[in-house]
Design a protein around this motif. Sequence first.
Motif, mmCIF file in Angstrom:
data_model
loop_
_atom_site.group_PDB
_atom_site.id
_atom_site.type_symbol
_atom_site.label_atom_id
_atom_site.label_comp_id
_atom_site.label_asym_id
_atom_site.label_seq_id
_atom_site.Cartn_x
_atom_site.Cartn_y
_atom_site.Cartn_z
ATOM 1 N N GLU A 222 16.475 18.452 71.522
ATOM 2 C CA GLU A 222 16.115 18.111 72.903
ATOM 3 C C GLU A 222 17.353 18.039 73.789
ATOM 4 O O GLU A 222 18.482 18.075 73.318
ATOM 5 C CB GLU A 222 15.361 16.783 72.939
ATOM 6 N N GLN A 223 17.092 17.962 75.095
ATOM 7 C CA GLN A 223 18.136 17.952 76.129
ATOM 8 C C GLN A 223 19.064 19.157 75.999
ATOM 9 O O GLN A 223 20.274 19.055 76.226
ATOM 10 C CB GLN A 223 18.941 16.648 76.066
ATOM 11 N N SER B 224 17.443 16.235 65.811
ATOM 12 C CA SER B 224 17.043 15.229 64.826
ATOM 13 C C SER B 224 15.962 15.823 63.944
ATOM 14 O O SER B 224 15.106 16.577 64.411
ATOM 15 C CB SER B 224 16.529 13.957 65.512
ATOM 16 N N TRP B 225 16.024 15.505 62.662
ATOM 17 C CA TRP B 225 15.017 16.012 61.740
ATOM 18 C C TRP B 225 14.739 15.006 60.635
ATOM 19 O O TRP B 225 15.520 14.082 60.389
ATOM 20 C CB TRP B 225 15.427 17.357 61.145
ATOM 21 N N ALA C 120 24.768 15.800 67.191
ATOM 22 C CA ALA C 120 24.978 16.235 68.570
ATOM 23 C C ALA C 120 25.054 17.758 68.635
ATOM 24 O O ALA C 120 25.602 18.410 67.742
ATOM 25 C CB ALA C 120 26.264 15.633 69.117
ATOM 26 N N LEU C 121 24.480 18.315 69.697
ATOM 27 C CA LEU C 121 24.532 19.763 69.935
ATOM 28 C C LEU C 121 25.070 20.020 71.340
ATOM 29 O O LEU C 121 24.602 20.901 72.036
ATOM 30 C CB LEU C 121 23.129 20.381 69.829
ATOM 31 N N SER C 122 26.036 19.255 71.751
ATOM 32 C CA SER C 122 26.483 19.211 73.148
ATOM 33 C C SER C 122 26.562 20.589 73.789
ATOM 34 O O SER C 122 27.303 21.470 73.348
ATOM 35 C CB SER C 122 27.851 18.537 73.226
ATOM 36 N N GLY C 123 25.734 20.785 74.841
ATOM 37 C CA GLY C 123 25.769 22.011 75.611
ATOM 38 C C GLY C 123 25.063 23.197 74.994
ATOM 39 O O GLY C 123 24.969 24.253 75.619
ATOM 40 N N HIS D 12 18.870 27.125 73.345
ATOM 41 C CA HIS D 12 17.816 27.254 72.338
ATOM 42 C C HIS D 12 18.267 28.088 71.140
ATOM 43 O O HIS D 12 18.016 27.716 69.987
ATOM 44 C CB HIS D 12 16.569 27.889 72.964
ATOM 45 N N GLN D 13 18.930 29.198 71.417
ATOM 46 C CA GLN D 13 19.360 30.069 70.325
ATOM 47 C C GLN D 13 20.394 29.371 69.443
ATOM 48 O O GLN D 13 20.314 29.432 68.210
ATOM 49 C CB GLN D 13 19.939 31.375 70.889
ATOM 50 N N SER D 14 21.340 28.680 70.051
ATOM 51 C CA SER D 14 22.357 27.958 69.279
ATOM 52 C C SER D 14 21.727 26.831 68.471
ATOM 53 O O SER D 14 22.129 26.576 67.327
ATOM 54 C CB SER D 14 23.425 27.393 70.213
ATOM 55 N N ALA D 15 20.751 26.149 69.056
ATOM 56 C CA ALA D 15 20.087 25.061 68.347
ATOM 57 C C ALA D 15 19.352 25.585 67.115
ATOM 58 O O ALA D 15 19.404 24.972 66.041
ATOM 59 C CB ALA D 15 19.113 24.342 69.280
#
Length: 400
Positions: free
Chosen positions: A35-36, A45-46, A56-59, A62-65
């Motif tokens: 999210e965000q 989170s999983w 954290a996935l700062s910045g 969708h593809q990177s996540a």
Amino acid sequence: MTTRLVLVINCGSSSIKFALRKEGDSQPLLSGLAEQLDTPGANLSWQAGNEKHTEALSGQDHQSALASLLPVIGRFAGQPISAVGHRVVHGGEHFTGASLIDEQVMAAIEANAPLAPLHNPANLIGIRAARKVFQDIPQVAIFDTAFHQSMPPHAYRYALPDDLYAVHGVRRYGFHGTSHQYVTNQASRLTGQRPGQGAWLSAHLGNGCSSCAVFNGKSLDTSMGLTPLEGLVMGTRSGDVDPNLHAHLARTLGWDLPRIERLLNRESGLLGLSGLSNDMRQLEQARANGHSGAKLAIEVFCYRLARSLAGLAVALPHLDGLVFTGGIGENSPLIRALTLNHLGILGLSLDPDANSSLPRGLAGKIHAPGSPQILVIPTDEERQIAEESLVLLDHSHAKD
């Protein structure tokens, strides 16, 4: 034979809800939320069994996540994924079932974006990202509207000039189809009928709410229409109002369309009626403490739901029963009881003890002797998406 795996993705404009499902299993191997996205606060989170993780996935987008999710999926999958199943909100009249995603399907989803401007563009973001990350895996689109494509014209047409339908697609489409299909199939199993058999009323009650009449596995009518705003009172959506309300507000208050749309979609429903909250749990507590707004909101919610269910009953040749599902439908004995107080005309009668003692999260029967079935069935849209994805793969392989 290896049991197949499906990754189910429900993508929003800044989020990805996901679940890794094994064929035939009732619980996911892995589920979670990114999210965000595209912000400094982006995170993933999983949960898998009792194991939970947040990072954290700062910045990241969708593809990177999804790429960050790959190692986690590999850890719990232990084998290749057979398909990626995507929830897509609006398929218009083009889609009557699940579809393997190709450029034509993506173009059709984009063409339907004006009918679901908050949802279809976000769904496409997720599809494009997943196709880049999972390049060799079949991608399947499951449409909220597809289940309702079995509605007859007298149920889906508005009383408007024909060109608005023929040229512009203005008609009732319905939503929550995956949920209504899943719980009515489960209702058939619970009551000893063959899967997909029976005449059911279904009430999907969450922040978004809809009701549906289902006969032998086919939707005959539903409460939502061209958009998810039509029908029942919801968390922040008004549901049905006088169609001339827009003109009245424009003339008397000088409001423009964006302001009126915000009112009907974001400021109304339980929140607007109560002046307190769109969360039914908070409203039930406030009602118990004497809050008049909460009491009114709950009464309107239940009466309008009952009125909708009674109206939908005319679509059925007979009534086997009623299914409650969704966060409110599954977890609120009060809402179920107050709604059924209005439905004696259908012969529906509640067993108060069964209703109040049903454990949360479990399916059960709550009707009194002699009544048509009244069931509470937890919905599992992700399982339905996974199952439909695999059925489509089997059909496509059979054609090859």
